[in-house]
Write a protein that holds these residues in place. Structure first.
Motif, short mmCIF file in Angstrom:
data_model
loop_
_atom_site.label_atom_id
_atom_site.label_comp_id
_atom_site.label_asym_id
_atom_site.label_seq_id
_atom_site.Cartn_x
_atom_site.Cartn_y
_atom_site.Cartn_z
N ILE A 30 0.83 -1.20 0.00
CA ILE A 30 0.00 0.00 0.00
C ILE A 30 0.87 1.26 0.00
O ILE A 30 0.50 2.27 -0.59
CB ILE A 30 -1.01 0.00 1.18
N ILE A 31 2.04 1.19 0.61
CA ILE A 31 2.95 2.35 0.62
C ILE A 31 3.36 2.71 -0.81
O ILE A 31 3.38 3.88 -1.18
CB ILE A 31 4.22 2.04 1.46
N ASP A 32 3.65 1.70 -1.61
CA ASP A 32 4.04 1.94 -3.00
C ASP A 32 2.89 2.53 -3.81
O ASP A 32 3.08 3.42 -4.64
CB ASP A 32 4.54 0.65 -3.65
N VAL A 33 1.68 2.05 -3.55
CA VAL A 33 0.51 2.57 -4.26
C VAL A 33 0.25 4.02 -3.84
O VAL A 33 -0.04 4.88 -4.68
CB VAL A 33 -0.73 1.68 -4.00
N ILE A 34 0.38 4.31 -2.55
CA ILE A 34 0.22 5.69 -2.06
C ILE A 34 1.24 6.60 -2.76
O ILE A 34 0.90 7.71 -3.18
CB ILE A 34 0.42 5.75 -0.52
N ALA A 35 2.45 6.13 -2.91
CA ALA A 35 3.49 6.92 -3.58
C ALA A 35 3.09 7.24 -5.02
O ALA A 35 3.28 8.36 -5.49
CB ALA A 35 4.83 6.19 -3.54
N VAL A 36 2.52 6.28 -5.72
CA VAL A 36 2.09 6.49 -7.10
C VAL A 36 0.92 7.46 -7.17
O VAL A 36 0.90 8.37 -8.01
CB VAL A 36 1.71 5.15 -7.76
N LEU A 37 -0.06 7.29 -6.29
CA LEU A 37 -1.28 8.08 -6.36
C LEU A 37 -1.10 9.53 -5.91
O LEU A 37 -1.79 10.42 -6.40
CB LEU A 37 -2.38 7.45 -5.51
N THR A 38 -0.21 9.76 -4.96
CA THR A 38 -0.17 11.07 -4.32
C THR A 38 1.10 11.87 -4.59
O THR A 38 1.13 13.05 -4.33
CB THR A 38 -0.30 10.94 -2.79
#
Length: 108
Positions: A30-38
């Motif tokens: 989820i940390i990696d996805v947060i990095a992509v989205l935000t």
């Protein structure tokens, strides 16, 4: 749990994933996805705050999110929150992201 680790790329950013052969499910950092989205400078802090807010709201997706050890950028294995794909979609809906809003408006 038998696992197979893999790195996926999204917009030139790494997203760590694990395939669980027994459950036949993907788990995604989820940390990696947060990095992509935000584009957050500190996706770990962003996730901590979002997770606190979601827990206060009674969001069960956060409660059911597993922690698995994944290789961090420093090469060490660290415990990372990893929702499955269904949980991930629910969490993505909770992330206020200018990128998502812009893409919906622009139709891109």
């Amino acid at each position: 749990m038998k696992q197979e680790n893999a790195i996926q790329l999204f917009e030139d950013k790494k997203v760590r994933t694990v395939w669980d052969t027994e459950q036949e499910k993907w788990f995604i950092s989820i940390i990696d996805v947060i990095a992509v989205l935000t584009d957050s400078v500190d996706p770990n802090a962003y996730w901590r705050k979002l997770k606190q807010r979601l827990k206060r709201e009674g969001n069960e997706t956060v409660t059911n999110c597993h922690g698995l050890k994944m290789q961090a950028s420093d090469g060490k294995m660290r415990l990372t929150d990893v929702p499955d794909t269904e949980q991930l979609f629910r969490l993505i809906q909770s992330v206020p992201s200018q990128k998502l809003t812009t893409q919906k408006i622009d139709g891109k």
